[in-house]
Scaffold this motif. Structure first.
Motif, short mmCIF file in Angstrom:
data_model
loop_
_atom_site.label_atom_id
_atom_site.label_comp_id
_atom_site.label_asym_id
_atom_site.label_seq_id
_atom_site.Cartn_x
_atom_site.Cartn_y
_atom_site.Cartn_z
N ASN A 47 26.86 -11.85 11.10
CA ASN A 47 27.44 -10.64 11.34
C ASN A 47 26.88 -9.91 12.79
O ASN A 47 25.59 -9.89 12.76
CB ASN A 47 27.19 -9.63 9.93
CG ASN A 47 27.86 -8.52 10.23
OD1 ASN A 47 28.44 -8.03 11.24
ND2 ASN A 47 28.32 -7.96 8.84
N TYR A 58 31.69 -10.95 14.26
CA TYR A 58 30.70 -11.81 13.66
C TYR A 58 30.51 -12.81 14.89
O TYR A 58 31.23 -12.97 16.00
CB TYR A 58 31.07 -12.77 12.41
CG TYR A 58 32.41 -13.27 12.53
CD1 TYR A 58 32.34 -14.80 12.49
CD2 TYR A 58 33.45 -12.82 12.27
CE1 TYR A 58 33.46 -15.40 12.58
CE2 TYR A 58 34.76 -13.53 12.19
CZ TYR A 58 34.63 -14.97 12.22
OH TYR A 58 35.79 -15.60 12.10
N CYS A 173 33.49 -10.71 7.82
CA CYS A 173 32.23 -9.74 7.73
C CYS A 173 32.20 -9.01 6.52
O CYS A 173 31.04 -8.35 6.04
CB CYS A 173 32.53 -8.62 9.00
SG CYS A 173 32.05 -9.13 10.66
#
Length: 235
Positions: A47, A58, A173
């Motif tokens: 992330n 990401y 994410c």
């Protein structure tokens, strides 16, 4: 219409080499990813979200999966130029490197509008048709559409993004932990900046700056070790 940055692509000679590169460069071990059966690749993720400029963003470490079959479609090459001998030679030397980025749209209709906007430029840009893809995760199979040229080319030496539209609101994410890694800036240098800049503008990617010069994609990140700058250096 406004595409937004989805993820940076770090190509690795092997996924294990990509993990080692990540630990040495960023001071972090990447989290679990998955496999892409249609492309014969696999990945690990980190992330790098940094609102408001780079939300739900990401870093993908991706490599050819030696245990997988090649791409299923006849004549299809793997995405992101991973079948190119020159790129693999570079990765064999360096382990892994930033090579590309992917921008997302809200849905398939907007993805189609973005590809049409690129095709309408002078000169036109053929980003490739949207292809349905999937990946198995610990919580189930996820689906998306992604622009994919049959020759697998990234275009503009990685500075013109591949486009993606995810099926449903879920995003990688959502399950990736926050390790304190933040993307700060993304720059593109290219000898044909006068062609690249209008293409990024047509996609609404105004936060990605463009300059004329030797081809290079430059990502600046804050890491637990301090600032780190990644370069594609024309790979």
């Amino acid at each position: 219409m406004a595409a937004t940055l989805d993820h940076l692509v770090i190509a690795a000679h092997t996924l294990e080499a990509g993990v080692r590169w990540c630990e040495a460069t960023l001071g972090l071990t990447p989290d679990a990813g998955g496999s892409h059966p249609q492309m014969g690749t696999h990945n690990r993720l980190l992330n790098i979200s940094s609102p408001p400029d780079w939300p739900r963003t990401y870093l993908e470490i991706i490599a050819i999966d030696p245990a997988a079959r090649p791409p299923l479609a006849p004549g299809q090459r793997r995405w992101f130029d991973l079948d190119e001998a020159a790129l693999q030679t570079s990765l064999a030397r360096d382990g892994a490197a930033l090579i590309h980025f992917v921008a997302r749209t809200n849905d398939a209709d907007e993805l189609d509008a973005c590809t049409q906007a690129l095709a309408a430029l002078k000169p036109p840009v053929a980003r490739g048709p949207a292809v349905a893809m999937h990946r198995d995760t610990p919580t189930g199979r996820v689906h998306w559409q992604i622009t994919l040229r049959e020759d697998g080319q990234r275009l503009c030496q990685g500075a013109l993004p591949t486009l993606i539209a995810r099926d449903g609101p879920a995003h990688p994410c959502d399950r990736l932990p926050d390790h304190g890694l933040r993307l700060r800036t993304l720059h593109a240098r290219h000898p044909e900046a006068a062609t690249l800049a209008p293409a990024l503008h047509a996609l609404g990617l105004h936060a990605v700056t463009v300059q004329a010069g030797r081809a290079d994609l430059v990502a600046e990140l804050d890491t637990p070790r301090g600032p780190v700058t990644l370069h594609s250096s024309g790979r």
